[in-house]
Design a protein around this motif. Structure first.
Motif, PDB file in Angstrom:
ATOM      1  N   ASP A 107       0.824  -1.218   0.000  1.00 61.19           N
ATOM      2  CA  ASP A 107       0.000   0.000   0.000  1.00 61.19           C
ATOM      3  C   ASP A 107       0.849   1.256   0.000  1.00 61.19           C
ATOM      4  OD1 ASP A 107      -2.201  -1.625   0.064  1.00 61.19           O
ATOM      5  OD2 ASP A 107      -2.495  -1.464   2.230  1.00 61.19           O
ATOM      6  N   ASN A 108       2.116   1.134   0.449  1.00 60.28           N
ATOM      7  CA  ASN A 108       2.996   2.301   0.526  1.00 60.28           C
ATOM      8  C   ASN A 108       3.807   2.521  -0.744  1.00 60.28           C
ATOM      9  OD1 ASN A 108       3.082   1.131   3.689  1.00 60.28           O
ATOM     10  ND2 ASN A 108       2.747   3.319   3.452  1.00 60.28           N
ATOM     11  N   LEU A 109       3.598   1.670  -1.759  1.00 55.89           N
ATOM     12  CA  LEU A 109       4.306   1.863  -3.022  1.00 55.89           C
ATOM     13  C   LEU A 109       3.717   3.041  -3.798  1.00 55.89           C
ATOM     14  CD1 LEU A 109       4.775  -1.754  -4.426  1.00 55.89           C
ATOM     15  CD2 LEU A 109       6.545  -0.250  -3.552  1.00 55.89           C
ATOM     16  N   VAL A 110       4.584   3.830  -4.410  1.00 57.44           N
ATOM     17  CA  VAL A 110       4.116   4.941  -5.253  1.00 57.44           C
ATOM     18  C   VAL A 110       4.493   4.731  -6.719  1.00 57.44           C
ATOM     19  CG1 VAL A 110       4.080   6.648  -3.410  1.00 57.44           C
ATOM     20  CG2 VAL A 110       6.192   6.281  -4.692  1.00 57.44           C
ATOM     21  N   ASP A 111       5.435   3.805  -6.967  1.00 53.27           N
ATOM     22  CA  ASP A 111       5.817   3.561  -8.357  1.00 53.27           C
ATOM     23  C   ASP A 111       6.495   2.202  -8.460  1.00 53.27           C
ATOM     24  OD1 ASP A 111       6.092   4.084 -11.075  1.00 53.27           O
ATOM     25  OD2 ASP A 111       8.106   4.919 -10.825  1.00 53.27           O
ATOM     26  N   ALA A 112       6.352   1.583  -9.622  1.00 52.55           N
ATOM     27  CA  ALA A 112       7.024   0.313  -9.920  1.00 52.55           C
ATOM     28  C   ALA A 112       7.238   0.258 -11.426  1.00 52.55           C
ATOM     29  CB  ALA A 112       6.187  -0.872  -9.451  1.00 52.55           C
ATOM     30  N   GLN A 113       8.458  -0.110 -11.829  1.00 55.71           N
ATOM     31  CA  GLN A 113       8.795  -0.161 -13.240  1.00 55.71           C
ATOM     32  C   GLN A 113       9.616  -1.409 -13.526  1.00 55.71           C
ATOM     33  OE1 GLN A 113       7.701   2.016 -15.487  1.00 55.71           O
ATOM     34  NE2 GLN A 113       6.778   3.445 -14.016  1.00 55.71           N
ATOM     35  N   SER A 114       9.406  -1.986 -14.702  1.00 59.16           N
ATOM     36  CA  SER A 114      10.243  -3.111 -15.121  1.00 59.16           C
ATOM     37  C   SER A 114      11.544  -2.564 -15.697  1.00 59.16           C
ATOM     38  CB  SER A 114       9.510  -3.963 -16.158  1.00 59.16           C
ATOM     39  OG  SER A 114       9.224  -3.202 -17.316  1.00 59.16           O
ATOM     40  N   THR A 115      12.656  -3.195 -15.352  1.00 59.40           N
ATOM     41  CA  THR A 115      13.973  -2.755 -15.824  1.00 59.40           C
ATOM     42  C   THR A 115      14.889  -3.973 -15.885  1.00 59.40           C
ATOM     43  OG1 THR A 115      15.786  -1.214 -15.426  1.00 59.40           O
ATOM     44  CG2 THR A 115      14.734  -2.179 -13.487  1.00 59.40           C
ATOM     45  N   PHE A 116      16.183  -3.730 -16.046  1.00 52.08           N
ATOM     46  CA  PHE A 116      17.146  -4.833 -16.137  1.00 52.08           C
ATOM     47  C   PHE A 116      18.260  -4.624 -15.117  1.00 52.08           C
ATOM     48  CE2 PHE A 116      15.065  -5.020 -20.216  1.00 52.08           C
ATOM     49  CZ  PHE A 116      15.000  -6.383 -20.502  1.00 52.08           C
ATOM     50  N   GLN A 117      18.726  -5.727 -14.563  1.00 54.74           N
ATOM     51  CA  GLN A 117      19.860  -5.708 -13.639  1.00 54.74           C
ATOM     52  C   GLN A 117      20.716  -6.936 -13.939  1.00 54.74           C
ATOM     53  OE1 GLN A 117      19.546  -6.568  -9.236  1.00 54.74           O
ATOM     54  NE2 GLN A 117      19.921  -4.360  -9.139  1.00 54.74           N
ATOM     55  N   ASP A 118      21.962  -6.688 -14.271  1.00 53.68           N
ATOM     56  CA  ASP A 118      22.870  -7.771 -14.670  1.00 53.68           C
ATOM     57  C   ASP A 118      22.299  -8.579 -15.830  1.00 53.68           C
ATOM     58  OD1 ASP A 118      24.584  -7.028 -12.607  1.00 53.68           O
ATOM     59  OD2 ASP A 118      23.598  -8.379 -11.180  1.00 53.68           O
ATOM     60  N   GLY A 119      21.630  -7.871 -16.723  1.00 52.74           N
ATOM     61  CA  GLY A 119      21.082  -8.517 -17.906  1.00 52.74           C
ATOM     62  C   GLY A 119      19.802  -9.293 -17.685  1.00 52.74           C
ATOM     63  N   GLN A 120      19.260  -9.274 -16.447  1.00 53.81           N
ATOM     64  CA  GLN A 120      18.044 -10.014 -16.130  1.00 53.81           C
ATOM     65  C   GLN A 120      16.882  -9.046 -15.864  1.00 53.81           C
ATOM     66  OE1 GLN A 120      17.761 -13.376 -16.274  1.00 53.81           O
ATOM     67  NE2 GLN A 120      19.888 -13.353 -17.025  1.00 53.81           N
ATOM     68  N   PRO A 121      15.657  -9.412 -16.299  1.00 56.09           N
ATOM     69  CA  PRO A 121      14.506  -8.548 -16.008  1.00 56.09           C
ATOM     70  C   PRO A 121      14.226  -8.496 -14.505  1.00 56.09           C
ATOM     71  CG  PRO A 121      13.986 -10.132 -17.735  1.00 56.09           C
ATOM     72  CD  PRO A 121      15.277 -10.573 -17.124  1.00 56.09           C
ATOM     73  N   VAL A 122      14.058  -7.304 -13.966  1.00 53.22           N
ATOM     74  CA  VAL A 122      13.711  -7.097 -12.563  1.00 53.22           C
ATOM     75  C   VAL A 122      12.650  -6.011 -12.494  1.00 53.22           C
ATOM     76  CG1 VAL A 122      15.975  -7.799 -11.687  1.00 53.22           C
ATOM     77  CG2 VAL A 122      15.553  -5.395 -12.243  1.00 53.22           C
ATOM     78  N   SER A 152      11.824  -2.587 -10.345  1.00 57.65           N
ATOM     79  CA  SER A 152      12.245  -1.588  -9.366  1.00 57.65           C
ATOM     80  C   SER A 152      11.011  -0.946  -8.752  1.00 57.65           C
ATOM     81  CB  SER A 152      13.116  -0.512 -10.029  1.00 57.65           C
ATOM     82  OG  SER A 152      12.389   0.185 -11.021  1.00 57.65           O
ATOM     83  N   PHE A 153      11.094  -0.593  -7.472  1.00 61.04           N
ATOM     84  CA  PHE A 153       9.942  -0.004  -6.788  1.00 61.04           C
ATOM     85  C   PHE A 153      10.404   1.170  -5.931  1.00 61.04           C
ATOM     86  CE2 PHE A 153      11.600  -3.382  -4.101  1.00 61.04           C
ATOM     87  CZ  PHE A 153      11.678  -2.782  -2.845  1.00 61.04           C
ATOM     88  N   ARG A 154       9.438   2.004  -5.571  1.00 57.28           N
ATOM     89  CA  ARG A 154       9.725   3.179  -4.742  1.00 57.28           C
ATOM     90  C   ARG A 154       8.574   3.390  -3.767  1.00 57.28           C
ATOM     91  NH1 ARG A 154       8.601   8.532  -5.801  1.00 57.28           N
ATOM     92  NH2 ARG A 154       8.045   7.987  -7.948  1.00 57.28           N
ATOM     93  N   PHE A 155       8.914   3.636  -2.500  1.00 54.62           N
ATOM     94  CA  PHE A 155       7.917   3.852  -1.459  1.00 54.62           C
ATOM     95  C   PHE A 155       7.601   5.335  -1.298  1.00 54.62           C
ATOM     96  CE2 PHE A 155       9.793  -0.190   0.207  1.00 54.62           C
ATOM     97  CZ  PHE A 155       8.637  -0.950   0.164  1.00 54.62           C
ATOM     98  N   ASP A 156       6.458   5.610  -0.659  1.00 52.33           N
ATOM     99  CA  ASP A 156       6.176   6.978  -0.231  1.00 52.33           C
ATOM    100  C   ASP A 156       7.002   7.283   1.019  1.00 52.33           C
ATOM    101  OD1 ASP A 156       4.920   5.609   1.820  1.00 52.33           O
ATOM    102  OD2 ASP A 156       2.889   6.019   1.112  1.00 52.33           O
ATOM    103  N   SER A 157       6.832   8.477   1.569  1.00 53.46           N
ATOM    104  CA  SER A 157       7.672   8.898   2.697  1.00 53.46           C
ATOM    105  C   SER A 157       7.484   7.998   3.916  1.00 53.46           C
ATOM    106  CB  SER A 157       7.374  10.356   3.062  1.00 53.46           C
ATOM    107  OG  SER A 157       5.998  10.521   3.381  1.00 53.46           O
ATOM    108  N   VAL A 158       6.225   7.625   4.194  1.00 52.64           N
ATOM    109  CA  VAL A 158       5.961   6.757   5.343  1.00 52.64           C
ATOM    110  C   VAL A 158       6.575   5.377   5.114  1.00 52.64           C
ATOM    111  CG1 VAL A 158       4.167   5.633   6.704  1.00 52.64           C
ATOM    112  CG2 VAL A 158       3.863   8.000   5.942  1.00 52.64           C
ATOM    113  N   GLY A 159       6.380   4.824   3.918  1.00 51.39           N
ATOM    114  CA  GLY A 159       6.937   3.522   3.602  1.00 51.39           C
ATOM    115  C   GLY A 159       8.456   3.526   3.617  1.00 51.39           C
ATOM    116  N   ALA A 160       9.059   4.603   3.089  1.00 50.69           N
ATOM    117  CA  ALA A 160      10.519   4.690   3.082  1.00 50.69           C
ATOM    118  C   ALA A 160      11.070   4.709   4.496  1.00 50.69           C
ATOM    119  CB  ALA A 160      10.947   5.944   2.318  1.00 50.69           C
ATOM    120  N   GLN A 161      10.381   5.423   5.401  1.00 52.68           N
ATOM    121  CA  GLN A 161      10.840   5.478   6.796  1.00 52.68           C
ATOM    122  C   GLN A 161      10.745   4.094   7.454  1.00 52.68           C
ATOM    123  OE1 GLN A 161       8.667   8.264   9.187  1.00 52.68           O
ATOM    124  NE2 GLN A 161       9.932   7.963  10.999  1.00 52.68           N
ATOM    125  N   ARG A 162       9.630   3.412   7.266  1.00 49.81           N
ATOM    126  CA  ARG A 162       9.463   2.077   7.850  1.00 49.81           C
ATOM    127  C   ARG A 162      10.473   1.084   7.265  1.00 49.81           C
ATOM    128  NH1 ARG A 162       2.875   1.348   7.465  1.00 49.81           N
ATOM    129  NH2 ARG A 162       2.302   2.921   9.027  1.00 49.81           N
TER     130      ARG A 162
END
Length: 523
Positions: free
Chosen positions: A252-267, A269-279
């Motif tokens: 519920d605290n996620l504000v964004d999620a995107q598909s990307t690559f890391q070491d050539g593999q699909p992953v 990435s996600f980002r929390f809101d301020s409350v989620g980031a603190q927790r």
């Protein structure tokens, strides 16, 4: 009635020109419209499921799981509160069939203390605590009904966000009954992927792993559970983890999620809101070296080690992803989790070939209906019938313009409504022309006959169209699906036919009358 002021003439011309402007884009390919200036009308009538093909899905919301989860949370809250107050209890359990939990206080002398601790937990519920220590917290009927409505409406909103993310144009998402959701996806190419995106609950949570407890060998402590993962062991079986039920942080605290690559593999990435980031930062700082599980719909998709505090409020979910599955997971996380699981009850797929056949049949019916009406009016009323036919064509242009401007969805019943409107559109002209004939037989001149014809037929025209409009409004209010589509085009057709019959055809008749000044009317 034979006098038209300049402002009336201006209004008629403005409405007709606007109708032409909004109707014209329907005859231009969509790719050409995208290159046109933004200030020009570019909306086209959207074709419904039965005209362009697509998917028809009927889901049922699993409300039982919602109330079971609510009762389990209430059981946990009661357990924690009574233990903190050092109040002995026994038999604490949920009764989902009755939307209640039951327990027994061991020491009758602690009843009042237990009541004080439990009253704040009984919001939207009734608390009963007997002299023998038997306790019961039951959800009220009002709370159950409000929760049901909220869950279904929230599910519809989440589904809408998910479908919008896929780029589907003009989906229809409607509540059907108390627990069902009807979804129509016109023009969709991959119904299976749509079902996967719609039906997945996508409830994300981050929980700690009890690494010192082995599933199948050790007993599972209270407050923990065993969950499967995507990992495969050497034996070929699925690896399982013992995780705490308590959620460290939820999706519920996620504000964004995107598909990307890391070491050539699909992953993902996600980002929390301020409350989620603190927790998240606090939890990872206090548990460096521990495993934490990323749980999606009661399945662990990744269980990495916390090597250092994660203070930026963002992270990466890795797993056995393909490019498409990573994109779908990111989409689901952005749209939010469903408040309850969905069960697919009915599925129908309409092929584009069938939709093309329906459009062709509708076009043939409309053209034949219009041709017969045009021939009849010209044969029976001569030049006045030609005026009525011009008004009829204008009426069809205005219907198309209104449908385009409102971005309405045209279905096969909607085409039926238009075909019916074609026949009804000349009804007002027939009333006026027959009245003019009667006035001529009474010996009135052309001007007086035309004036009396329009003036005396007006009440009948308004009454007949108004009663039909009321019936169409009731069909729209109480009907569903195809009935509403029929009612919409019928209502639009009634309004536009009133305008064309009273204003457009009268404008043509008056203009001819002033120009020719006939001694008698050939009608």
């Amino acid at each position: 009635m034979v006098h038209l002021s300049r402002w009336q003439l201006f209004v008629v011309l403005a409405v007709v020109l606007l109708g032409l402007a909004f109707a014209l884009p329907n005859f231009i390919p969509r790719e050409d419209l995208e290159e046109a200036p933004s200030w020009l009308p570019s909306q086209q009538v959207n074709l419904g499921l039965d005209l362009q093909g697509g998917a028809y899905l009927l889901y049922e919301v699993d409300l039982n799981s919602v109330f079971e989860e609510q009762l389990e949370n209430l059981v946990d809250a009661v357990r924690v509160d009574l233990r903190e107050a050092r109040i002995g209890y026994t038999g604490l359990a949920a009764q989902p069939a009755e939307n209640a939990i039951v327990f027994r206080i061991r020491d009758p002398g602690q009843l009042e203390a237990a009541r004080e601790r439990l009253v704040p937990l009984a919001t939207g519920a009734s608390l009963r605590l007997g002299e023998d220590g038997a306790g019961r917290i039951e959800l009220t009927e009002r709370a159950v009904e409000e929760r049901r409505d909220h869950v279904v409406q929230q599910a519809i909103e989440v589904i809408r966000r998910r479908i919008d993310e896929t780029g589907t144009r003009e989906p229809s998402i409607q509540r059907q009954g108390d627990e069902r959701i009807l979804i129509q996806l016109p023009g969709i190419d991959d119904p299976e992927r749509a079902k996967d995106v719609i039906g997945k609950t996508a409830k994300l949570s981050f929980r700690f792993v009890l690494s010192d407890v082995t599933p199948g060998l050790d007993s599972i402590p209270a407050g923990a559970e065993v969950l499967p993962s995507d990992e495969r062991l050497a034996s070929g079986s699925t690896r399982q983890y013992v995780v705490r039920k308590r959620v460290m942080i939820s999706g519920d605290n996620l504000v964004d999620a995107q598909s990307t690559f890391q070491d050539g593999q699909p992953v993902v990435s996600f980002r929390f809101d301020s409350v989620g980031a603190q927790r998240f930062g606090q939890a990872t700082s206090e548990n460096v070296g521990e495993l934490f599980a990323i749980v999606l719909d009661e399945k662990i998709i990744s269980a990495p080690v916390i090597r250092e505090p994660i203070l930026g409020g963002s992270g990466v979910i890795s797993g056995n992803f393909t490019v498409e599955s990573a994109q779908d997971l990111a989409l689901l996380l952005r749209a939010g989790a469903l408040p309850a699981p969905l069960a697919l009850l009915e599925e129908r797929t309409v092929g584009p070939g069938l939709g093309a056949d329906s459009i062709r049949a509708g076009e043939i019916a409309a053209l034949l209906g219009m041709a017969f009406v045009v021939i009849f009016m010209a044969a029976v009323y001569g030049l006045f019938g030609v005026f009525a036919n011009v008004a009829l064509v204008t009426n069809l242009i205005l219907i198309l313009a209104v449908l385009s401007g409102l971005q309405a969805t045209l279905t096969l019943p909607g085409i039926a409504g238009i075909v019916l409107t074609i026949g009804m559109a000349v009804d007002a002209n027939v009333l006026v022309f027959e009245r003019i004939r009667e006035e001529q037989r009474l010996g009135r001149g052309p001007v007086m006959a035309i004036d009396a014809g329009y003036r005396r037929a007006m009440t009948t025209i308004i009454d007949s169209n108004l009663t039909t409009l009321i019936a169409a409004m009731l069909l729209f209010q109480f009907g569903t699906g195809p009935i509403k589509g029929f009612a919409v085009t019928l209502m639009i057709g009634l309004v536009t036919s009133m305008f064309t019959a009273i204003m457009v055809s009268r404008l043509l008749v008056v203009a001819w009358l002033r120009r020719r000044r006939p001694k008698e009317l050939a009608i």
